[in-house]
Scaffold this motif. Structure first.
Motif, PDB file in Angstrom:
ATOM      1  N   ALA A 117       0.836  -1.197   0.000  1.00 48.97           N
ATOM      2  CA  ALA A 117       0.000   0.000   0.000  1.00 48.97           C
ATOM      3  C   ALA A 117       0.871   1.246   0.000  1.00 48.97           C
ATOM      4  CB  ALA A 117      -0.908  -0.012   1.219  1.00 48.97           C
ATOM      5  N   GLN A 118       0.225   2.398  -0.183  1.00 49.09           N
ATOM      6  CA  GLN A 118       0.941   3.655  -0.101  1.00 49.09           C
ATOM      7  C   GLN A 118       1.397   3.898   1.330  1.00 49.09           C
ATOM      8  OE1 GLN A 118      -1.615   6.733  -1.687  1.00 49.09           O
ATOM      9  NE2 GLN A 118      -0.484   6.706  -3.609  1.00 49.09           N
ATOM     10  N   ALA A 119       2.466   4.656   1.464  1.00 44.84           N
ATOM     11  CA  ALA A 119       2.967   4.981   2.783  1.00 44.84           C
ATOM     12  C   ALA A 119       1.943   5.820   3.536  1.00 44.84           C
ATOM     13  CB  ALA A 119       4.288   5.729   2.673  1.00 44.84           C
ATOM     14  N   VAL A 120       1.800   5.522   4.819  1.00 51.49           N
ATOM     15  CA  VAL A 120       0.856   6.237   5.677  1.00 51.49           C
ATOM     16  C   VAL A 120       1.647   7.117   6.635  1.00 51.49           C
ATOM     17  CG1 VAL A 120      -0.944   6.011   7.427  1.00 51.49           C
ATOM     18  CG2 VAL A 120      -0.795   4.338   5.555  1.00 51.49           C
ATOM     19  N   PRO A 121       1.486   8.440   6.574  1.00 53.75           N
ATOM     20  CA  PRO A 121       2.122   9.278   7.594  1.00 53.75           C
ATOM     21  C   PRO A 121       1.392   9.088   8.917  1.00 53.75           C
ATOM     22  CG  PRO A 121       0.773  10.626   6.139  1.00 53.75           C
ATOM     23  CD  PRO A 121       0.747   9.233   5.575  1.00 53.75           C
ATOM     24  N   VAL A 122       2.137   8.804   9.971  1.00 51.73           N
ATOM     25  CA  VAL A 122       1.544   8.532  11.284  1.00 51.73           C
ATOM     26  C   VAL A 122       1.735   9.764  12.164  1.00 51.73           C
ATOM     27  CG1 VAL A 122       1.508   7.010  13.282  1.00 51.73           C
ATOM     28  CG2 VAL A 122       2.077   6.087  11.021  1.00 51.73           C
ATOM     29  N   ALA A 123       0.644  10.434  12.452  1.00 49.89           N
ATOM     30  CA  ALA A 123       0.714  11.654  13.256  1.00 49.89           C
ATOM     31  C   ALA A 123       1.100  11.333  14.689  1.00 49.89           C
ATOM     32  CB  ALA A 123      -0.636  12.368  13.228  1.00 49.89           C
ATOM     33  N   ALA A 124       1.876  12.223  15.296  1.00 52.13           N
ATOM     34  CA  ALA A 124       2.257  12.100  16.700  1.00 52.13           C
ATOM     35  C   ALA A 124       2.186  13.489  17.315  1.00 52.13           C
ATOM     36  CB  ALA A 124       3.651  11.508  16.851  1.00 52.13           C
ATOM     37  N   PRO A 125       0.966  13.978  17.586  1.00 55.12           N
ATOM     38  CA  PRO A 125       0.811  15.352  18.073  1.00 55.12           C
ATOM     39  C   PRO A 125       1.596  15.647  19.341  1.00 55.12           C
ATOM     40  CG  PRO A 125      -1.318  14.393  17.483  1.00 55.12           C
ATOM     41  CD  PRO A 125      -0.320  13.284  17.424  1.00 55.12           C
ATOM     42  N   ALA A 126       1.752  14.642  20.205  1.00 54.17           N
ATOM     43  CA  ALA A 126       2.458  14.867  21.460  1.00 54.17           C
ATOM     44  C   ALA A 126       3.943  15.153  21.246  1.00 54.17           C
ATOM     45  CB  ALA A 126       2.299  13.656  22.380  1.00 54.17           C
ATOM     46  N   LEU A 127       4.457  14.813  20.058  1.00 54.15           N
ATOM     47  CA  LEU A 127       5.875  15.045  19.761  1.00 54.15           C
ATOM     48  C   LEU A 127       6.070  16.206  18.792  1.00 54.15           C
ATOM     49  CD1 LEU A 127       7.085  11.339  19.428  1.00 54.15           C
ATOM     50  CD2 LEU A 127       7.320  12.861  21.396  1.00 54.15           C
ATOM     51  N   GLU A 128       5.052  17.040  18.672  1.00 51.19           N
ATOM     52  CA  GLU A 128       5.160  18.190  17.773  1.00 51.19           C
ATOM     53  C   GLU A 128       6.342  19.066  18.188  1.00 51.19           C
ATOM     54  OE1 GLU A 128       2.439  21.919  16.130  1.00 51.19           O
ATOM     55  OE2 GLU A 128       1.563  20.386  17.430  1.00 51.19           O
ATOM     56  N   GLY A 129       7.135  19.475  17.205  1.00 54.58           N
ATOM     57  CA  GLY A 129       8.321  20.269  17.478  1.00 54.58           C
ATOM     58  C   GLY A 129       9.566  19.455  17.723  1.00 54.58           C
ATOM     59  N   ARG A 130       9.429  18.130  17.756  1.00 52.58           N
ATOM     60  CA  ARG A 130      10.577  17.249  17.935  1.00 52.58           C
ATOM     61  C   ARG A 130      10.836  16.483  16.643  1.00 52.58           C
ATOM     62  NH1 ARG A 130      11.859  16.978  23.199  1.00 52.58           N
ATOM     63  NH2 ARG A 130      13.283  15.245  22.801  1.00 52.58           N
ATOM     64  N   THR A 131      12.064  16.053  16.440  1.00 50.52           N
ATOM     65  CA  THR A 131      12.435  15.233  15.294  1.00 50.52           C
ATOM     66  C   THR A 131      12.623  13.801  15.759  1.00 50.52           C
ATOM     67  OG1 THR A 131      13.561  17.094  14.205  1.00 50.52           O
ATOM     68  CG2 THR A 131      14.127  14.872  13.459  1.00 50.52           C
ATOM     69  N   VAL A 132      11.790  12.896  15.245  1.00 53.63           N
ATOM     70  CA  VAL A 132      11.865  11.492  15.646  1.00 53.63           C
ATOM     71  C   VAL A 132      12.995  10.817  14.867  1.00 53.63           C
ATOM     72  CG1 VAL A 132      10.618   9.324  15.864  1.00 53.63           C
ATOM     73  CG2 VAL A 132       9.399  11.488  16.145  1.00 53.63           C
ATOM     74  N   ARG A 133      13.921  10.205  15.590  1.00 54.28           N
ATOM     75  CA  ARG A 133      15.106   9.591  14.986  1.00 54.28           C
ATOM     76  C   ARG A 133      15.008   8.068  14.892  1.00 54.28           C
ATOM     77  NH1 ARG A 133      17.750  13.682  12.452  1.00 54.28           N
ATOM     78  NH2 ARG A 133      18.109  15.448  13.871  1.00 54.28           N
ATOM     79  N   SER A 134      14.169   7.452  15.711  1.00 52.33           N
ATOM     80  CA  SER A 134      14.071   5.995  15.713  1.00 52.33           C
ATOM     81  C   SER A 134      12.691   5.604  16.193  1.00 52.33           C
ATOM     82  CB  SER A 134      15.145   5.386  16.630  1.00 52.33           C
ATOM     83  OG  SER A 134      15.060   3.975  16.675  1.00 52.33           O
TER      84      SER A 134
END
Length: 562
Positions: free
Chosen positions: A411-428
């Motif tokens: 399927a197409q890639a699904v962006p998974v929202a993470a509102p609690a981490l807004e303003g942060r860059t997820v590395r792993s």
């Protein structure tokens, strides 16, 4: 400090100093969650701490110190002796179980005028529901006790904060980490939430926590078969001489309870109780009717499997006879393959190509598919629903259904929202075996953090978002990746002093650091963790020691399911 007397009491010397602090005190209200050791500690001995009542003509400082000791022993007498140190309304209103502060060595100071100050190095906080959160390094709190003299001239405490302050060693005697199990949305997995509960009457505390439901961060991603309004009757779980835990459930809507999904309801209760020492079986009754037939659901660690590694550009399995080809795979022809990942059944295997593309590993029947291309991708994680997860610096968290995972095309890639981490860059990002919980490493203005969240999916199992998150582990200055060691423990690869180290991060307890192994560059979690070094050495964790896997060289990026 103004007083003439000041005394420092170490945790070990205090034996069992306990005093709960209410939320209104100066204890920090933010900081990472952590857990003691590896989360698996021996059960306490049968030695009881005996509390003594106030001594005649004791000075204010001695009264406060003795009150704290009596509080620590209060689990055996429901804090009756501890209340003898209190005066007036404080004796009736003090709430010892409003929360726990896990502390370092306490320092006492007599301020004079009936005031005693206690300086508390804060290690962690545990709320009244047993949720454990580690305080930031160096966190401290100062608490002042007010004392008055009674009609006989004896000093008693008139102002005492609710709760207990428990030195670390004593905390591990009087409390135990316990898993409370809820249901995955598809009702195939039992999903644990870790709580620290008093050792005394822990069986009752476990069922009470189960009836109260999951914490807010987990609530939207799990459910329970226990209907609302169900209570314990009698108000305690009893364990007989044969190790049978007797659980009586009661509700004003008895028919609703009897009509509930009994197999699932029993599975939750049994899984939560059978892990406790002394419990060999569980007997559940509701409205005088005995309930039986618990569902058999998956939980805990996965099966022990051999790691897969990259060797000379190919994906191979490292068994007892050394590296060998993985059955059914085709040649790995993508440019610069790295970071292989797979699901538990081996149906889905993916790798990164050039660090920018997420691709499926070719099989004898499938040449492989490019699932997603971005700018800089993190090592992928494959969940039990067949979704491959990664993070993209430009797009955040991404999940995509891999071809062959469910018999459907990719399927197409699904962006998974993470509102609690807004303003942060997820590395792993790493999804747990149950497919519900997710561990994340991110960077922000406050540095690097490890968080635990829950995946909210639609009715087809498609990831939609990560809801609330809780911070776990001590602040790690340069964490780069996270894996699951078991259902309650994470492994985090970080850099300290120019060298890579592995931190063991329980979801509810104190972070520890494994012995260093020179040149670590990648980490694989699981029942037996593996790591690889820059020179191609494969290491296996035995106890708390990294041991070289013999007859294996030139490998990269070990992987285990998940």
């Amino acid at each position: 400090m103004r007083g003439a007397l000041r005394r420092r009491v170490a945790a070990a010397a205090a034996a069992a100093v306990t005093l709960l602090l209410a939320a209104c005190t100066a204890i920090p209200t933010s900081g990472p969650v952590q857990q003691g050791g590896d989360g698996r500690v021996d059960e306490p001995s049968n030695i009881d701490v005996l509390a003594e009542g106030p001594r005649p003509d004791a000075a204010p400082l001695e009264i406060v110190e003795s009150f704290l000791v009596a509080g620590s022993a209060g689990f055996r007498d429901d804090f009756v002796v501890a209340r003898q140190y209190l005066a007036g309304e404080a004796r009736a209103e003090w709430q010892p179980l409003a929360g726990v502060v896990v502390s370092g060595a306490l320092e006492f100071g007599d301020l004079g005028d009936g005031q005693v100050q206690v300086d508390v190095p804060v290690v962690a906080r545990v709320d009244r529901e047993g949720r454990y959160a580690e305080a930031p390094a160096g966190a401290e709190s100062s608490v002042t006790f007010g004392l008055v003299q009674d009609d006989e001239g004896q000093w008693r405490i008139s102002e005492a904060p609710d709760g207990l302050v428990v030195p670390t060693d004593d905390f591990e005697v009087f409390f135990r980490q316990t898993s409370i199990y809820f249901l995955s949305p598809d009702e195939t997995f039992l999903v644990p939430e870790q709580r620290w509960l008093p050792v005394k009457s822990r069986e009752t505390s476990v069922v009470s926590a189960l009836l109260a439901g999951p914490s807010p961060w987990l609530r939207d991603a799990v459910h329970t078969a226990l209907p609302d309004g169900v209570q314990l009757k009698p108000e305690a779980v009893s364990v007989d001489a044969e190790g049978v835990a007797h659980v009586g459930l009661f509700t004003t809507r008895t028919a609703e309870l009897l009509d509930a999904d009994r197999p699932l309801l029993l599975a939750q209760i049994e899984q939560s109780l059978l892990a406790l020492p002394g419990v060999s079986s569980v007997d559940v009754t509701a409205g005088g009717v005995s309930l039986d037939g618990a569902a058999s659901l998956r939980s805990g660690e996965g099966p022990a499997v051999a790691p897969e590694v990259l060797l000379d550009g190919a994906l191979v399995q490292v068994g007892t006879d050394g590296p060998a080809p993985v059955d059914g795979l085709g040649p790995l022809t993508v440019p610069d393959p790295s970071a292989p990942a797979r699901d538990e059944g081996g149906t889905v295997r993916v790798v990164l190509s050039d660090g920018r593309s997420l691709v499926t590993v070719p099989t004898e029947d499938d040449p492989g598919t490019t699932l997603y291309t971005g700018s800089a991708l993190s090592a992928p994680s494959v969940d039990r629903h067949g979704y491959a997860w990664t993070t993209d610096v430009g797009a955040g968290i991404v999940a995509v259904l891999a071809s062959g995972a469910t018999g459907e095309p990719a399927a197409q890639a699904v962006p998974v929202a993470a509102p609690a981490l807004e303003g942060r860059t997820v590395r792993s990002v790493r999804v747990s075996r149950d497919g519900v919980r997710v561990a994340l490493v991110s960077t922000g203005d406050d540095g690097v953090a490890v968080h635990l969240g829950a995946v909210v999916r639609d009715r087809h199992g498609v990831p939609q978002a990560i809801g609330e998150v809780v911070r776990v582990g001590t602040p790690l200055t340069a964490a780069s990746s996270v894996v699951w060691f078991d259902e309650a423990t994470l492994g985090v690869l970080a850099t300290e002093g120019g060298e890579s180290v592995v931190h063991v991060v329980p979801l509810a307890g104190e972070t520890t650091t494994l012995p260093r192994a020179s040149g670590l560059v990648s980490l694989a979690g699981g029942r037996t963790p593996y790591a690889a070094t820059a020179d191609g050495t494969l290491l296996r964790l035995v106890g708390t020691t990294w041991v070289r896997v013999p007859d294996v060289a030139g490998v990269r990026d070990p992987s285990l399911p998940g």
